[in-house]
Design a protein around this motif. Structure first.
Motif, short mmCIF file in Angstrom:
data_model
loop_
_atom_site.label_atom_id
_atom_site.label_comp_id
_atom_site.label_asym_id
_atom_site.label_seq_id
_atom_site.Cartn_x
_atom_site.Cartn_y
_atom_site.Cartn_z
N ALA A 146 61.69 94.83 90.08
CA ALA A 146 61.87 93.83 89.03
C ALA A 146 60.88 92.68 89.20
O ALA A 146 60.77 91.82 88.32
N ALA A 147 60.16 92.64 90.32
CA ALA A 147 59.14 91.62 90.54
C ALA A 147 58.02 91.78 89.52
O ALA A 147 57.71 92.90 89.10
N THR A 148 57.38 90.67 89.14
CA THR A 148 56.41 90.74 88.05
C THR A 148 55.05 90.11 88.33
O THR A 148 54.19 90.10 87.46
N ASP A 149 54.83 89.58 89.53
CA ASP A 149 53.54 88.95 89.80
C ASP A 149 52.45 90.01 89.99
O ASP A 149 52.71 91.10 90.52
N ALA A 150 51.23 89.68 89.60
CA ALA A 150 50.11 90.62 89.68
C ALA A 150 49.81 91.03 91.12
O ALA A 150 49.28 92.11 91.36
N VAL A 161 55.30 97.62 88.84
CA VAL A 161 55.98 96.55 88.13
C VAL A 161 56.59 97.14 86.87
O VAL A 161 55.95 97.96 86.20
N VAL A 162 57.80 96.75 86.54
CA VAL A 162 58.48 97.29 85.36
C VAL A 162 58.56 96.26 84.23
O VAL A 162 58.36 96.59 83.07
N GLY A 163 58.87 95.00 84.56
CA GLY A 163 58.97 93.96 83.54
C GLY A 163 57.61 93.47 83.09
O GLY A 163 56.58 93.79 83.68
N ALA A 164 57.62 92.69 82.02
CA ALA A 164 56.36 92.09 81.55
C ALA A 164 55.79 91.19 82.64
O ALA A 164 56.53 90.44 83.28
N PRO A 165 54.50 91.26 82.92
CA PRO A 165 53.90 90.46 83.99
C PRO A 165 54.20 88.98 83.83
O PRO A 165 54.23 88.46 82.71
N ASN A 166 54.43 88.30 84.94
CA ASN A 166 54.76 86.87 84.86
C ASN A 166 53.60 86.06 84.28
O ASN A 166 53.82 84.99 83.70
N SER A 167 52.39 86.58 84.39
CA SER A 167 51.25 85.89 83.77
C SER A 167 51.41 85.86 82.25
O SER A 167 51.09 84.87 81.59
N ARG A 168 51.93 86.96 81.69
CA ARG A 168 52.15 86.99 80.24
C ARG A 168 53.25 86.02 79.85
O ARG A 168 53.18 85.38 78.79
N SER A 197 56.64 82.14 91.31
CA SER A 197 56.52 80.79 90.75
C SER A 197 55.07 80.36 90.63
O SER A 197 54.65 79.78 89.62
N MET A 198 54.28 80.64 91.66
CA MET A 198 52.88 80.22 91.64
C MET A 198 52.07 81.00 90.60
O MET A 198 51.22 80.44 89.91
N GLY A 199 52.34 82.32 90.48
CA GLY A 199 51.63 83.12 89.48
C GLY A 199 51.96 82.69 88.07
O GLY A 199 51.09 82.59 87.21
N HIS A 200 53.24 82.43 87.82
CA HIS A 200 53.68 81.98 86.50
C HIS A 200 53.09 80.61 86.19
O HIS A 200 52.62 80.36 85.06
N LEU A 201 53.10 79.72 87.16
CA LEU A 201 52.55 78.38 86.99
C LEU A 201 51.06 78.42 86.65
O LEU A 201 50.61 77.74 85.72
N ASP A 202 50.31 79.21 87.38
CA ASP A 202 48.86 79.30 87.14
C ASP A 202 48.56 79.77 85.72
O ASP A 202 47.66 79.24 85.05
N ALA A 203 49.32 80.78 85.26
CA ALA A 203 49.10 81.30 83.92
C ALA A 203 49.45 80.26 82.86
O ALA A 203 48.74 80.10 81.86
N PHE A 204 50.55 79.55 83.07
CA PHE A 204 50.96 78.50 82.12
C PHE A 204 49.91 77.40 82.06
O PHE A 204 49.49 76.99 80.97
N ASN A 205 49.50 76.91 83.22
CA ASN A 205 48.53 75.81 83.26
C ASN A 205 47.22 76.18 82.56
O ASN A 205 46.67 75.40 81.78
#
Length: 556
Positions: A146-150, A161-168, A197-205
């Protein structure tokens, strides 16, 4: 003398006989106990018709992953199993205590136990990216997480990875903040040293800045923290338009509550890490402070979801008396994808199964997956955006969509016209105000053909499958506000504006209109039966409709 010796011999014989009987009885008791121990501790005979699958599931976090995987297992077994074998789950908890975040040591230990002691053929989980990157290098059997980081799939050769990537998710959240909330400034707080958290943050920023936004505060907290006054003081001083919390419960609900107490007026937003309702919405005694917050997730709105997703939502709700969340979709899809891979490989040999899963295309289950890229990350998009109201999550309806509703028929929010692209947009992707769209690229949009659910043939008997779990009481089926908590991307043409090279829009094409065809209010609309003629054809691919629950796929 002889009589005395005879008596002594008789006594000795009696004593020996008694001791022998006692020892025999004791050995029988011990043997019985050992046999009972064997029944618990010893794995089933490998020659038996059982396929053992390990599940790494923390006892506190994202328990819907296990529930949905159980639903898929039950459906698969009811349909005859996999290669004639019934699927059996072997669970391991990587939490050392109820209040502790899963540790690297515990995660590695349970992974080794599953592989070396239990001899499982595959593993579902872990649910956190931080844990996934810890075990991926040591596991050489298929692992669907269920983890989603690249970084997860870069850590090992057998993990998917099964879910949508956290970057998306991060990109979509930034687009939502700018287009729907009108945000020009943002503050961020995330869990320190956490991979997701860090991967999601980077993509958002990155995406927020591309859209002209400015990040005015960036801060961290430690897992388990309860006081966030220092971080929130910086946020209040900067007065941003939005506060993005890239992390999990129980810290996020506490952060939101304290932000409201400090009279911070920023709109609070977050990613799919929030999608853990059993923990997120039980952390506070009163969820009123959560109202007005938004987050992204992988599950679609039931009313506009593709047929396979609607079937999943109905089955999950019937089984557990509650609507599924985003992580539940990963649990269900993980088991179904594994079943497809083993069937296609016609064996449980790890490399063959891994390669078969990597070759799956046009998967339709709890979510839609067009294909897997070369790094075993799914080509798919997020399910939609939630708005928290009355302490519960609800599908967010875009402003343009709300404005386009006819006044005399405002009760039918799902019946939207397609004259204006904005009226069919129910995800963060169509909220992008940039002018990066190029209609000529539509022919390359993976969603227009790969994910056209109008061509997916659902197994005739799948609706009769009900979970054998003790919790699967269909009489408890709810018709609650939570039932359709996600909003799918109805406008697939927005996918070409995305920055991520390998994250293509996986939601149904607006032209195909398949999700809206399933809306009870739109049952007379059959326009969605015609696929997008501009889409690249995949008709030469072998159609595999698995007959195991509601998942179908093509194997290239």
């Amino acid at each position: 003398m002889n009589m005395k010796q005879s008596a002594m011999q008789t006594r000795a014989f009696s004593i020996v006989t008694t001791m022998f009987v006692a020892l025999f009885s004791l050995s029988a008791v011990l043997l019985s106990g050992c046999e009972r121990m064997r029944e618990v501790m010893v794995p089933p005979d490998p020659s038996a018709d059982v396929l053992k699958v390990g599940v790494i599931q923390p006892s506190k976090y994202y328990v819907s992953f296990r529930k949905a995987a159980e639903l898929a297992r039950t459906e698969i077994n009811a349909a005859g199993g996999i290669l004639g074998m019934q699927v059996e789950f072997v669970y391991r908890d990587n939490q050392t205590s109820p209040d502790a975040f899963p540790t690297p040591e515990a995660t590695i230990q349970v992974a080794n136990e599953l592989v070396e002691m239990e001899k499982v053929s595959a593993i579902l989980g872990p649910v956190f990216s931080t844990n996934a990157v810890q075990v991926a290098p040591i596991v050489e059997i298929p692992m669907l997480t269920a983890a989603t980081d690249a970084s997860v799939t870069k850590a090992g050769e057998f993990i998917f990875v099964v879910g949508a990537p956290n970057s998306r998710h991060g990109q979509s959240l930034a687009e939502f903040a700018v287009s729907e909330l009108g945000a020009k400034t943002a503050a961020t707080i995330h869990q320190d040293a956490d991979v997701y958290s860090m991967g999601h943050l980077d993509a958002f920023n990155a995406r927020f800045k591309e859209l002209g936004g400015d990040i005015v505060v960036g801060d961290v907290y430690q897992a388990g923290d309860k006081d966030f006054s220092a971080q929130l003081a910086k946020v209040k001083a900067a007065a941003p338009d939005v506060l993005m919390l890239s992390s999990f419960a129980p810290e996020v609900p506490l952060l939101i509550k304290q932000a409201k107490e400090m009279e911070i007026t920023a709109t609070i937003i977050g990613g799919d890490g929030w999608a853990d309702p059993e923990l997120f919405f039980t952390t506070l005694e009163d969820n009123t402070p959560l109202d007005g917050a938004y987050y992204t997730s992988d599950v679609y709105d039931e009313k506009t979801a593709p047929p396979s997703t609607q079937t999943f939502i109905a089955a999950y709700t019937a089984a557990y008396g509650e609507a599924p969340d985003g992580v539940a979709t990963s649990g269900y899809d993980a088991m179904q994808l594994l079943a497809i891979g083993i069937k296609e490989a016609a064996s449980t040999e790890p490399v063959a199964v891994r390669d078969a899963i990597a070759a799956i295309t046009d998967y339709a289950g709890a979510t839609l997956i067009a294909s897997y890229d070369e790094n075993r990350n799914p080509v798919k998009d997020i399910g939609g955006v939630f708005e928290i109201r009355d302490g519960k999550p609800h599908p967010y309806v875009a402003k343009a969509e709300t404005d386009a509703m006819m006044p005399e028929d405002t009760s039918d929010a799902g019946d939207m016209t397609t004259d204006t692209p904005a009226t069919t947009d129910e995800t963060t992707d169509a909220m992008d105000t940039s002018d990066e769209k190029e209609p000529a690229d539509d022919a390359e949009d993976m969603t227009s053909d790969a994910m056209d659910t109008s061509d997916k043939k659902e197994p005739a008997d799948k609706e009769d499958m009900t979970p054998d779990d003790a919790d699967a009481d269909t009489s408890e089926k709810k018709d609650s506000d939570d039932t359709g908590d996600m909003t799918p991307d109805a406008d697939a043409d927005t996918s070409e504006k995305k920055d991520s090279d390998d994250k293509k829009d996986m939601t149904p094409d607006a032209d195909a209109d398949t999700p809206e065809k399933q809306d009870p209010a739109d049952t007379g609309d059959e326009s969605g039966d015609t696929p997008d003629e501009t889409a690249e054809s995949t008709d030469t691919a072998q159609q595999l409709c698995c007959g195991i629950g509601c998942s179908c796929a093509k194997i290239a």
